[in-house]
Write a protein that holds these residues in place. Structure first.
Motif: not given
Length: 181
Positions: A120-128, A148-154
């Motif tokens: 799950g990418n773009k967690i940085d956008v607009d401070g979340g 399935i392994p899951y990661f939140e990324t920026s």
């Protein structure tokens, strides 16, 4: 028996256009080669448990017009990374389509146990504050597909990208037969 084996691990990154697949790859890898057929192709040599392997990352551009190239790109993959933008519900909803398309095109010998990783990418956008897909919802989807392994990324901030790619490499290794290149 040789203690050092050189291995090639093929990893496919899939997801809608604009979710940050190429940015994630560029954050972690260098030596970019842009093919003229709608894919980026990057490699990185990594040493893991006294083995040297080349992680070969394929980014198939995300546009639907390139999906017909799937068979050639997907064949022989050791791991598939599904990427969505946490701020765009449609990109999350399309994970099912990308996963199914991959399984059809790649036709792995054991589709139920083929290694996927979800980012799950773009967690940085607009401070979340723009976020529309909760971590809970994403984890529930991953659990329903066989944990399935899951990661939140920026990709922009480099957050969690290293950990995600370590997991991707380990999952790719699980299915790779020991062959000397």
């Amino acid at each position: 028996m040789a203690s050092r084996r050189r291995m090639l691990l093929k990893v496919i990154i899939l997801g809608d256009s604009g979710v940050g697949k190429t940015s994630l790859m560029n954050q972690k890898f260098s030596n970019q080669y842009k093919a003229t057929i709608g894919a980026d192709f990057l490699t990185k040599e990594v040493q893991f448990e006294d083995r040297i392997f080349t992680l070969q990352i394929w980014d198939t551009a995300g546009q639907e017009r390139f999906q017909s190239l799937g068979v050639a790109f997907y064949r022989g993959a050791d791991c598939c990374v599904l990427v969505y933008d946490v701020n765009v519900m449609k990109s999350f909803d399309n994970l099912n389509n990308w996963r199914e398309e991959f399984l059809i095109q790649a036709s792995p010998p054991d589709p139920e146990n083929f290694p996927f990783v979800v980012l799950g990418n773009k967690i940085d956008v607009d401070g979340g504050n723009s976020r529309v897909v909760s971590e809970k919802k994403a984890k529930a989807w991953c659990a329903s597909k066989g944990n399935i392994p899951y990661f939140e990324t920026s990709a922009k901030e480099g957050f969690n990208v290293e950990a995600a790619f370590e997991c991707i490499a380990k999952n790719a290794l699980k299915n790779e037969p020991e062959e000397e290149l």
